[in-house]
Scaffold this motif. Structure first.
Motif, PDB file in Angstrom:
ATOM      1  N   PHE A 201     -22.207  57.973 -23.106  1.00 26.16           N
ATOM      2  CA  PHE A 201     -23.354  57.488 -22.334  1.00 26.16           C
ATOM      3  C   PHE A 201     -23.393  55.968 -22.302  1.00 26.16           C
ATOM      4  O   PHE A 201     -23.771  55.374 -21.287  1.00 26.16           O
ATOM      5  N   SER A 202     -22.994  55.332 -23.412  1.00 24.18           N
ATOM      6  CA  SER A 202     -22.940  53.868 -23.437  1.00 24.18           C
ATOM      7  C   SER A 202     -21.903  53.350 -22.440  1.00 24.18           C
ATOM      8  O   SER A 202     -22.137  52.360 -21.736  1.00 24.18           O
ATOM      9  N   CYS A 203     -20.735  54.029 -22.374  1.00 27.94           N
ATOM     10  CA  CYS A 203     -19.698  53.665 -21.407  1.00 27.94           C
ATOM     11  C   CYS A 203     -20.207  53.817 -19.972  1.00 27.94           C
ATOM     12  O   CYS A 203     -19.999  52.941 -19.120  1.00 27.94           O
ATOM     13  N   LEU A 204     -20.861  54.952 -19.705  1.00 22.77           N
ATOM     14  CA  LEU A 204     -21.382  55.206 -18.361  1.00 22.77           C
ATOM     15  C   LEU A 204     -22.431  54.169 -17.983  1.00 22.77           C
ATOM     16  O   LEU A 204     -22.391  53.603 -16.879  1.00 22.77           O
ATOM     17  N   ALA A 205     -23.349  53.900 -18.915  1.00 24.44           N
ATOM     18  CA  ALA A 205     -24.375  52.886 -18.649  1.00 24.44           C
ATOM     19  C   ALA A 205     -23.739  51.515 -18.447  1.00 24.44           C
ATOM     20  O   ALA A 205     -24.135  50.748 -17.556  1.00 24.44           O
ATOM     21  N   GLY A 206     -22.715  51.220 -19.274  1.00 24.71           N
ATOM     22  CA  GLY A 206     -22.015  49.948 -19.132  1.00 24.71           C
ATOM     23  C   GLY A 206     -21.345  49.813 -17.784  1.00 24.71           C
ATOM     24  O   GLY A 206     -21.393  48.751 -17.149  1.00 24.71           O
TER      25      GLY A 206
END
Length: 316
Positions: A284-289
């Motif tokens: 999710f952090s990657c996607l948000a990033g």
């Protein structure tokens, strides 16, 4: 006399124990602090070899050594004192600075992905003609390193912000030196791996030849994998910094959702919960990033386009 000597030895033994405990604390703190900076470290190691691409093999390691010295100078003389002053007199500034750094990381990561997908033109570092001289190469590399080194130390500082001032200073000194050695040691090894492979391939023994040819063939793959891991790590670390920063500044919904999903997976998967929960948070952090980085990239490219258009109209 004997009693005084025994007391002195006891004091020395106690001092050694305290020193050993302090060194353990520093090592533990440095390990904890440097883990969160992994994305920047990988990116730094992936970016630097391009600066010596096309340079005479004899000059590769001397140039990398000069870049490493410049990197260490950046960390110890500029970034570290400023970071420690901020943590002491303006600790509230660390979260906004981390978010700015996170924005830079997701921008870099999203831009590279968009270039790979062909959505935008390549904007890599290109040094040609007179710019291929060593001073220009070293200067360009050290300027890029300044941003990456600042991120490494600020991320690390945030992880040990609750430690006393002297302990924070010692931990960041260890991180600064350790990261410089790791990054530029790895860069030197990567850059010279082709030469090592060629030398082994020229040996009379068949095993040496096979290993040498294998190294030569493997290095492009290693560089490709390293660059991809670097992009993912930038999006992960940058996205996480932005989500946590927004949460600390009062906007709880985005990171609250990610943390809720992490806990759901953690509680539903038993012994594998810790690892799978972490993977969910990372994904999710990657996607948000990537989403935030794409928005930033589009805005920056739009501003550049308007500037070029304005200059063209002025020229006419």
């Amino acid at each position: 006399m004997a009693g005084g000597l025994a007391a002195l030895l006891d004091d020395v033994a106690a001092l050694v124990k305290v020193t050993a405990a302090s060194l353990d604390d520093i090592a533990l703190g440095a390990g904890k602090a440097s883990t969160k900076a992994l994305g920047v470290v990988v990116d730094d190691a992936a970016v630097t070899p391009q600066y010596v691409d096309g340079i005479s093999p004899k000059r590769e390691l001397p140039i990398i050594w000069k870049i490493a010295r410049g990197s260490l100078r950046n960390k110890l003389l500029f970034i570290l004192p400023v970071a420690l002053l901020l943590s002491t007199f303006a600790p509230w500034a660390l979260t906004p600075i981390l978010m700015l750094g996170g924005a830079y990381l997701v921008f870099e990561g999203a831009e590279k992905l968009m270039e790979a997908f062909g959505w935008i033109k390549h904007h890599g570092v290109e040094l040609e003609g007179k710019d291929r001289d060593e001073k220009a190469i070293i200067g360009s590399a050290v300027r890029t390193d300044l941003v990456l080194s600042a991120e490494i130390l600020v991320i690390s500082l945030n992880e040990v912000a609750d430690q006393p001032f002297l302990m924070r200073t010692a931990i960041l000194l260890v991180v600064a030196i350790m990261m410089t050695v790791v990054v530029y040691g790895a860069v030197g090894l990567i850059v010279k791996m082709d030469d090592i492979g060629l030398r082994l391939a020229a040996k009379p023994r068949e095993l040496s030849q096979k290993i040498g040819r294998g190294l030569v063939k493997a290095m492009p793959i290693v560089m490709s994998v390293l660059s991809k891991v670097g992009v993912v790590a930038m999006l992960w670390v940058g996205g996480h910094l932005l989500l946590v920063g927004m949460d600390e500044l009062g906007w709880h919904a985005p990171y609250g959702f990610v943390h809720h999903m992490e806990l759901l997976v953690h509680d539903a998967t038993g012994q594998a919960g810790a690892v799978l929960g972490w993977l969910v948070n990372t994904a999710f952090s990657c996607l948000a990033g990537f989403i935030m980085g794409t928005v930033i990239t589009v805005i920056i490219l739009g501003i550049k386009k308007l500037r070029h258009k304005g200059k063209a109209e002025t020229a006419h």
